[in-house]
Design an enzyme around this catalytic site. Structure first.
Site, short mmCIF file in Angstrom:
data_model
loop_
_atom_site.label_atom_id
_atom_site.label_comp_id
_atom_site.label_asym_id
_atom_site.label_seq_id
_atom_site.Cartn_x
_atom_site.Cartn_y
_atom_site.Cartn_z
N SER A 203 0.81 -1.22 0.00
CA SER A 203 0.00 0.00 0.00
C SER A 203 0.84 1.27 0.00
O SER A 203 0.46 2.27 -0.62
CB SER A 203 -0.93 0.01 1.22
OG SER A 203 -1.76 -1.13 1.22
N HIS A 249 1.01 4.50 4.46
CA HIS A 249 0.26 5.14 3.37
C HIS A 249 0.69 6.59 3.18
O HIS A 249 0.92 7.04 2.05
CB HIS A 249 -1.24 5.07 3.67
CG HIS A 249 -1.79 3.69 3.67
ND1 HIS A 249 -3.15 3.42 3.73
CD2 HIS A 249 -1.18 2.48 3.58
CE1 HIS A 249 -3.34 2.12 3.71
NE2 HIS A 249 -2.16 1.53 3.61
#
Length: 298
Positions: A203, A249
């Site tokens: 991610s 992230h």
């Protein structure tokens, strides 16, 4: 979003807008992807990436070997290839292969390669982690996943965003962006998260691709609403659901925006220096964050 980001190349509009080099009376915002001369719609020749002027098409036709100065290049100056999604396919293949190993071997494999700052056992104390010198975890965690939904979501995002972005940047620049964003996400997670908080997933790198795609679409003056909407949805999920390493992230997103900006806005005469120099600076930040956190934990 699947529109090839490499076409067309947009120049500066407004007062003093460039005119077609073959038709000086016609203003245009489109440039040849080879020589970057302004061309009007009548002079545009569709190519695998963007549009080319008639002179560049004529120089590169028939022999299969265009002069070095006029070989087709991506928006970021990369080489146009026959398969513009090859690196994306390889990355997806690696992620799937590691996931199959996770399923076959089980937790011992995941625990050995996941991102964790400092792992503890009540009876033994500290038993591993980045703080114990296992820096490889910053990289290997990018290819591990926590379940079927996790890997499915990430691989679909990688295909949708990564493929067009690879075509626009070229293989080497795209891979450098992917790795820099992923490592930045792992490093920020190591720096900010609890030492014994494990995290896995691609991610961080994928958020980096989101950031770079937004920069690219703004550079090409495409409609940014689709990529912004996807990014907002992902950020809502990141901060709205429990058990998600938001640090990875955000670290990947920031690194992707910075690196992506350097990729598509670097001046042509210093393109390689600016692009790869920025990647080096991001990696230097990764090292600094890792060293600082390690000093705190040891």
């Amino acid at each position: 979003m699947d529109q090839a980001p490499g076409s067309p190349r947009i120049g500066q509009d407004g007062p003093g807008a460039p005119t077609c080099y073959r038709h000086p009376d016609r203003e245009t915002g489109i440039r040849c992807t080879r020589c970057e001369r302004p061309i009007c719609p009548e002079c545009m020749v569709s190519a695998s990436v963007g549009f080319q002027c008639p002179d560049c098409v004529r120089d590169g036709s028939g022999t299969g070997h265009a002069p070095a100065a006029s070989r087709p290049r991506t928006v970021a100056g990369g080489t146009v290839t026959a398969d513009p999604r090859l690196v994306t396919k390889v990355l997806i293949g690696l992620n799937l292969a590691f996931f199959l190993v996770q399923l076959a071997v089980g937790n011992p494999f995941t625990e050995r390669f996941e991102m964790v700052g400092q792992a503890y056992l009540p009876s033994l104390g500290s038993v591993g982690g980045v703080a114990q010198g296992e820096w490889y975890r910053l990289l290997t965690a990018m290819f591990l996943h926590g379940g079927y939904i996790h890997i499915a979501f990430n691989m679909l995002s990688l295909w949708w965003i990564g493929g067009p972005l690879e075509a626009a940047l070229g293989r080497a620049r795209y891979l450098a962006l992917y790795l820099a964003a992923g490592l930045a996400g792992s490093a920020l997670s190591y720096l900010v998260a609890a030492p014994n908080q494990p995290s896995v997933g691609a991610s961080g790198a994928i958020f980096g691709l989101f950031g770079a795609m937004a920069v690219l679409m703004r550079r090409l003056r495409y409609d940014m609403r689709p990529v912004i909407a996807l990014l907002v949805i992902n950020l809502v999920i990141t901060f709205g659901w429990g058990g998600i390493a938001w640090q990875a992230h955000i670290g990947g997103l920031v690194a992707g925006v910075v690196t992506g900006y350097a990729m598509v806005h670097a001046p042509r005469e210093r393109r390689n220096l600016v692009q790869y120099g920025t990647c080096a600076l991001v990696l230097a930040a990764v090292v600094v964050m890792t060293v600082v956190r390690t000093a705190q934990l040891t």
